[in-house]
Write a protein that holds these residues in place. Structure first.
Motif: not given
Length: 390
Positions: A193, A213, A292-293, A296, A320, A371-372
């Motif tokens: 991640q 991740y 990801v971030w 989140a 994330g 996740h992405y």
């Protein structure tokens, strides 16, 4: 630019679940599944030893793939069954002298801390916890103040299992290097991640898993051992793979990190791990981290609009993993109800990060870790459904 549609086409699990538990075990891309099943099928057709021999070059290349992913050399990589095994191999091999101090963080993971407790009892060591700063991250000034000649190891978790925290791992590495102290970094939740570069981190050892991740299969992980340690460090346990029996009364350790491995392991899973790492690198770890971030943070924003929800994330930056508690609700029941509606989220008990949980008086927390391959729409639908359960 990250091609989300292609990523989702590559992910068969998308058709069966809306999965927000990358912090536990993420959805594998089809190419990883294919690598595992292809090697397993080859074993079925010609035998396990024969399959290994036939795929030897590709399996050896996994070390190169992992090494490139974290900025290491292939000889500094050992492939392990999971992150805990990797971490323990490094920790139990370290010759920490009696009376020494282990410095760790308040967000340290339970598996690591019980190992500290065992060696403290067995080897006469002391465990000292580095205080957190006002934001909840490891306090670097406090760490510097705690350094003395008795410190035998600094061992911290970079990203804990809950709390959204990203500890200042590279800054800790600079302190460790300045004072010549071994530094063991748990990167279990970081791998896959966010970017990992062991030279920038300054760690002597780093452990990680494949199943989170990185989107690899369960039963995979790796250990990084800084090259300088390969001259002196002997594993706590060896067999004739890590230490060939060269004479009747003498063995000889391998000259690489594979001295921590044993002769028998799952080559099918290793094949999957290698493909997972290469898949992440093709996409680009910086793009992965950014998405990801951002996902989140979308979840945090939406959850924060619900009166009954308390966000529990800390730190100067948030990763994330989104952690929250819900007033007058059983988190395990919430997880089950969300699963019935097709949304996979998780829960984390105080015993997983006991020091942090006691410091902040935390209950069992809900974990939402996109996740992405997830979308903003999926997050919106999941939070909307969660709200109906309250």
């Amino acid at each position: 630019m990250l091609d989300i549609e292609q990523v989702r086409q590559d992910t068969p699990g998308i058709a069966h679940t809306t999965h927000f538990l990358a912090s536990g075990s993420a959805l594998m891309p089809q190419c990883v599944v294919d690598a595992v099943t292809a090697h397993t099928q080859l074993e079925a057709e010609i035998g396990g030893y024969e399959a290994h021999a036939k795929q030897a070059d590709a399996l050896t290349h996994v070390y190169t793939s992992v090494a490139c992913h974290i900025g290491a050399k292939p000889r500094e990589i050992a492939l392990m069954e999971n992150a805990t095994v990797a971490w323990c191999h490094a920790f139990y091999a370290l010759p920490i002298k009696r009376g020494s101090r282990i410095l760790t963080c308040e967000a340290e993971y339970a598996a690591n801390y019980v190992a500290f407790l065992q060696r403290a009892k067995r080897d006469g060591l002391t465990i000292d916890v580095i205080p957190s700063d006002a934001k909840g991250a490891l306090d670097l000034e406090a760490l510097e103040d705690m350094i003395d000649e008795d410190v035998g190891l600094i061992a911290i978790t970079w990203i804990p299992t809950n709390g959204g925290l990203v500890n200042p791992a590279a800054q800790v590495g600079r302190v460790a290097k300045k004072h010549g102290i071994p530094y063991l970094l748990d990167a279990c939740q970081a791998a896959g991640q966010m970017r990992i570069n062991v030279a920038e981190l300054g760690c002597d050892f780093l452990s990680a898993t494949g199943r989170k991740y990185l989107r690899g299969p369960r039963g995979t992980g790796f250990l990084y051992v800084k090259e300088a340690w390969l001259e002196t460090l002997e594993p706590a346990m060896i067999d004739h793979f890590g230490a060939p029996w060269v004479e009747r009364d003498r063995y000889e350790l391998r000259d690489d990190a594979r001295r921590f491995e044993t002769w028998e392991n799952s080559y099918a899973l290793r094949a999957g791990l290698g493909v997972a790492v290469e898949y992440a690198d093709r996409i680009g770890i910086d793009l992965i981290q950014q998405r990801v971030w951002a996902l989140a943070q979308t979840a945090r924003t939406l959850l924060g609009q619900i009166d009954q929800v308390q966000l529990r994330d800390i730190g100067h930056e948030h990763c994330g993993i989104v952690s929250c508690s819900i007033d007058k609700s059983d988190p395990r029941e919430i997880v089950a109800q969300m699963a019935q509606a097709g949304f996979a989220i998780g829960a984390s008990s105080p015993s997983s990060t006991r020091l942090d949980a006691e410091r902040r008086d935390l209950p069992t927390l809900l974990r939402i870790a996109p996740h992405y391959y997830n979308t903003e729409d999926e997050i919106e639908r999941a939070v909307a459904h969660l709200k109906t359960l309250l």
